[in-house]
Scaffold this active site. Sequence first.
Site, mmCIF file in Angstrom:
data_model
loop_
_atom_site.group_PDB
_atom_site.id
_atom_site.type_symbol
_atom_site.label_atom_id
_atom_site.label_comp_id
_atom_site.label_asym_id
_atom_site.label_seq_id
_atom_site.Cartn_x
_atom_site.Cartn_y
_atom_site.Cartn_z
ATOM 1 N N SER A 112 38.510 36.675 42.592
ATOM 2 C CA SER A 112 38.479 37.492 41.384
ATOM 3 C C SER A 112 39.768 37.433 40.577
ATOM 4 O O SER A 112 39.779 37.819 39.409
ATOM 5 C CB SER A 112 38.180 38.952 41.739
ATOM 6 O OG SER A 112 39.247 39.531 42.458
ATOM 7 N N LYS A 145 43.796 43.831 41.235
ATOM 8 C CA LYS A 145 43.424 43.534 39.848
ATOM 9 C C LYS A 145 44.650 43.674 38.953
ATOM 10 O O LYS A 145 45.724 44.097 39.373
ATOM 11 C CB LYS A 145 42.343 44.505 39.352
ATOM 12 C CG LYS A 145 41.086 44.598 40.221
ATOM 13 C CD LYS A 145 40.233 43.350 40.167
ATOM 14 C CE LYS A 145 38.990 43.503 41.036
ATOM 15 N NZ LYS A 145 38.203 42.252 41.129
#
Length: 296
Positions: free
Chosen positions: A58, A131
Amino acid sequence: MRSVDPMEGYRPARRRRGVVRKEMPLWQELPLLLVVAFCLAVLIRTFLVQAFYIPSGSMQSTLEIKDRVLVNKVVYDMRDPLRGEIVVFRGTDDWAPEVTEEVSNTFLAKLGRTVGDLVGVSRPGERDFIKRVIGLPGDKVACCDSGGRITVNGVGIDEAYIADGFNSDLSQPPIAGQCTSRRFNEVTVPAGQMFVMGDHRKVSQDARCQGPVPIENIIGRAFVVVWPSEHFTSLDVPDVWKQFAQQYPSAAAAHPIPMREENPAVAANVFPLLFGVGLSARSGMSSWRRRRRLRA
């Protein structure tokens, strides 16, 4: 006239009797040093720095699968997070795990995971995510402008760290609960929360479809890739976010970020303990090296 003996009346000084300290043999001292080193690693992992394993794609191409990064766990006790920083955090109940791998439940496997977790080298839990911070409290985040870029408070962001082919589909309409589309409706980041996204927008499950995350859920800031060695690099804030922060005042001013409460007792007790443990290990190793030289 009688000659005077210069040694007459002289009494040799008595040697001070001291307690002779019995040296510990190496086979006893080495396990002790290993225990001290293990305790030191646990304390550092708990309060200062932790290694974090990258379980998914990701964050490609910034972070590759199986990379290991170091996470600073105290930086946000002293300041607020910044847009553009890469953070590790615990997801809310709305966040689905990105990777669900089957793990062995044998005794040795469980023991290895327990020890690895204590020293900070095990795989992250299902609720741990990594993230990039895109929006802070009060920010309005949306996608897309005429150039297909995300916007923060109406300003388009040139995200050079997103590699070609890693951005999500621009033509696909938004789908509730899915992050497959690049487009999403404007979101005003609530007070005390942050809007985070992965750099590989095609596969990242992030705030676009799972919602913002409480800032208090942050575990720490990822600041360097340490393994494998060929991927070694620092994880600095990209220039585009530095320029954005300088040109546009933070919307967070109207929505103060709740800082995690500092526990003075932790700082008062942990850091002297770390210092003491470090001195003990150093003195033990110095004693061992000195005996080795004497024996040689």
